[in-house]
Design a protein around this motif. Structure first.
Motif, short mmCIF file in Angstrom:
data_model
loop_
_atom_site.label_atom_id
_atom_site.label_comp_id
_atom_site.label_asym_id
_atom_site.label_seq_id
_atom_site.Cartn_x
_atom_site.Cartn_y
_atom_site.Cartn_z
N LEU A 149 0.90 -1.11 -0.02
CA LEU A 149 -0.03 0.00 -0.04
C LEU A 149 0.97 1.46 0.01
CD1 LEU A 149 -2.97 1.14 0.29
CD2 LEU A 149 -2.53 0.87 2.89
N GLU A 150 1.85 1.21 1.07
CA GLU A 150 2.76 2.34 1.02
C GLU A 150 3.48 2.69 -0.29
OE1 GLU A 150 5.17 1.45 4.17
OE2 GLU A 150 6.57 3.34 3.97
N GLU A 151 3.71 1.49 -1.09
CA GLU A 151 4.76 1.67 -2.42
C GLU A 151 3.71 2.04 -3.28
OE1 GLU A 151 6.33 -2.12 -2.45
OE2 GLU A 151 8.41 -1.72 -1.08
N GLY A 152 2.32 1.80 -3.16
CA GLY A 152 1.61 2.38 -4.22
C GLY A 152 1.14 1.16 -5.17
N LEU A 153 1.43 0.06 -4.85
CA LEU A 153 0.93 -1.06 -5.63
C LEU A 153 -0.39 -1.45 -5.53
CD1 LEU A 153 1.64 -3.60 -7.39
CD2 LEU A 153 2.73 -4.91 -5.71
N ILE A 154 -0.57 -1.46 -4.14
CA ILE A 154 -1.95 -1.69 -3.79
C ILE A 154 -2.54 -0.15 -3.64
CG2 ILE A 154 -3.79 -1.96 -2.02
CD1 ILE A 154 -2.00 -4.25 -1.12
N ASP A 155 -3.71 -0.10 -4.80
CA ASP A 155 -4.31 1.48 -5.14
C ASP A 155 -4.97 2.02 -4.26
OD1 ASP A 155 -3.89 1.56 -8.21
OD2 ASP A 155 -4.39 -0.42 -7.78
#
Ligand SMILES: [Zn+2]
Length: 449
Positions: free
Chosen positions: A300-306
């Motif tokens: 989530l933090e890395e932006g992979l989970i939107d």
């Protein structure tokens, strides 16, 4: 006449800064950054409370018409308003009729009429044999479509296999609307369950073993393959297994139009803490280990989970079969509508994540999936004046009185959370303030533009 709302902590494009929101005719006319003069008498000053965009929960089962005894527009939208959620997108199943053709969509609209405290929109359903209804549903205003790759729990909402998915994607390709998929395949679940005949079904570990990670990863692999081939956006709903992340990451890197959400319960709870028999925690896919949970946070933090949603899916308390406590016969679905903001913020503080991330994870992200960008999900000029007043420092414990959905059953009861929702404003009008609802239900349906 213009209204103005200010605080020293407003979540703007520039982050959490002092700003004034100028509202005209229910929309933000301007977002003025910096300290504003205190002269004008029509300024609502919220001091140092945090102003966030109205939140969007794009994964909610409202269940009306047809199963209003499970939930309904009145109770669901009040729970949303009390939790700072100003837009709900309703899933096409658990209601009767299921939203798989235009007639059913019209029945839902009739049922919602005059009962909604926040704005709402509908996802249409892709089920076995309805591919010819999809373009009509799209034209009638649904924001996208939802399908299952495994039994949905509702016999009227038939799951689809690959040939059926292909027929649906053929139709969806021209509409530009996303296909949302429950990403678990029946094969691995059936194989795992067959080996659990003699197991103790009161144990959470039995339920967890019956829905292995591979059910998710194999489904995700199939969805990636189809999104790539059809060049049509596919969205993985409620990712629970971190084992699907490397596949999603690789697909995104090569430009496959695939997005993914997770749910507050997968970020808050862990399988190790779930008591045997505590079926209020039952959802599918299941809540997995603490180690898995940390990998979801990282993604989530890395932006992979939107983004993050609730997948609020309640039922009458008897269907949770709490006295027997059997995980195989209890209804699967967690009731949590309206709790996601403090739940997420509590977890964010434990991991030193900045509050400003909430804007992406609970408003802008789901707005993009639903095609509501520019209208909803940001404190920005031109958007609907939906915002919430949040006290991030206050702490509280969840009691039944705090739950505004129909049945006061939830695994969050007793949870100690950080952050209190003080006020919710919808299109420039207050709908909730310090525990009380304000005015009349003024929610509207949002249709695709
Ligand atoms: Zn769901």
């Amino acid at each position: 006449m213009a209204q103005a709302f200010r605080s020293t902590r407003v979540l703007t494009q520039q982050g959490l800064v002092p700003a004034t929101l100028v509202v005209e005719a229910g929309r933000f006319a301007e977002v003025r950054i910096g300290a504003s003069p205190d002269s004008a008498s029509d300024i609502h000053d919220f001091g140092d409370a945090v102003l966030l965009p109205g939140l969007i929960d794009s994964h909610v089962h409202i269940n009306e018409p047809g199963r209003t005894e499970w939930e309904g527009f009145w109770t669901a939208t009040r729970a949303a308003a009390a939790g700072g959620v100003t837009t709900l997108v309703d899933m096409p199943l658990n209601c009767i009729p299921e939203t798989t053709n235009v007639e059913a969509l019209e029945a839902k609209r009739a049922a919602a009429h005059g009962k909604t405290w926040v704005d709402w929109a509908a996802w249409g359903g892709v089920v076995r044999g309805n591919s010819r209804s999809l373009t009509f549903l799209a034209a009638a205003g649904v924001l996208g479509f939802k399908c299952f790759l495994i039994h949905s729990g509702i016999d009227g909402f038939a799951w689809v296999d690959e040939p059926e998915l292909r027929a649906a994607l053929e139709q969806l390709k021209g509409t530009g609307l996303p296909l949302l998929a429950h990403a678990e395949l029946a094969g691995p679940v059936n194989a795992a369950t067959a080996g659990l005949n003699q197991a103790d079904w009161r144990k959470y570990s039995t339920y967890l073993a019956s829905r292995p990670d591979e059910a998710e990863t194999e489904a995700i692999a199939l969805l990636i393959r189809l999104a790539e081939e059809f060049e049509t956006p596919i969205h993985v709903v409620h990712l629970a297994s971190a084992q699907g992340l490397p596949l999603l990451s690789a697909a995104r890197e090569r430009g496959v139009p695939i997005t993914v959400e997770t749910c507050a319960q997968y970020l808050h709870f862990a399988s190790e803490q779930i008591p045997d028999g505590a079926t209020e925690y039952k959802c599918a896919p299941p809540i997995r280990s603490a180690e898995n949970r940390e990998r979801l946070w990282k993604a989530l933090e890395e932006g992979l989970i939107d983004f993050v949603v609730t997948d609020h899916s309640p039922c009458p308390p008897a269907m949770k079969r709490r006295l027997e406590g059997r995980w195989d016969t209890a209804w699967g679905g967690i009731a949590s509508l309206g709790l996601a903001l403090p739940v997420l913020w509590t977890g964010m503080q434990e991991r030193n994540l900045p509050l400003a991330k909430i804007g992406q994870w609970m408003a802008a992200g789901p707005a993009r999936l639903a095609g509501l960008e520019g209208r909803k999900g940001a404190l920005a000029a031109g958007a609907d004046a939906d915002f919430v007043v949040f006290d991030p420092e206050a702490e509280w414990t969840v009691t039944p009185a705090d739950l505004h959905f129909r049945h006061k059953v939830s695994p969050y009861l007793g949870a100690k959370l950080r952050g209190v929702l003080r006020e919710t404003w919808l299109r420039g009008a207050q709908v909730f303030c310090d525990g009380e609802f304000a005015g009349e239900p003024r929610g509207q349906e949002l249709v695709r533009r």
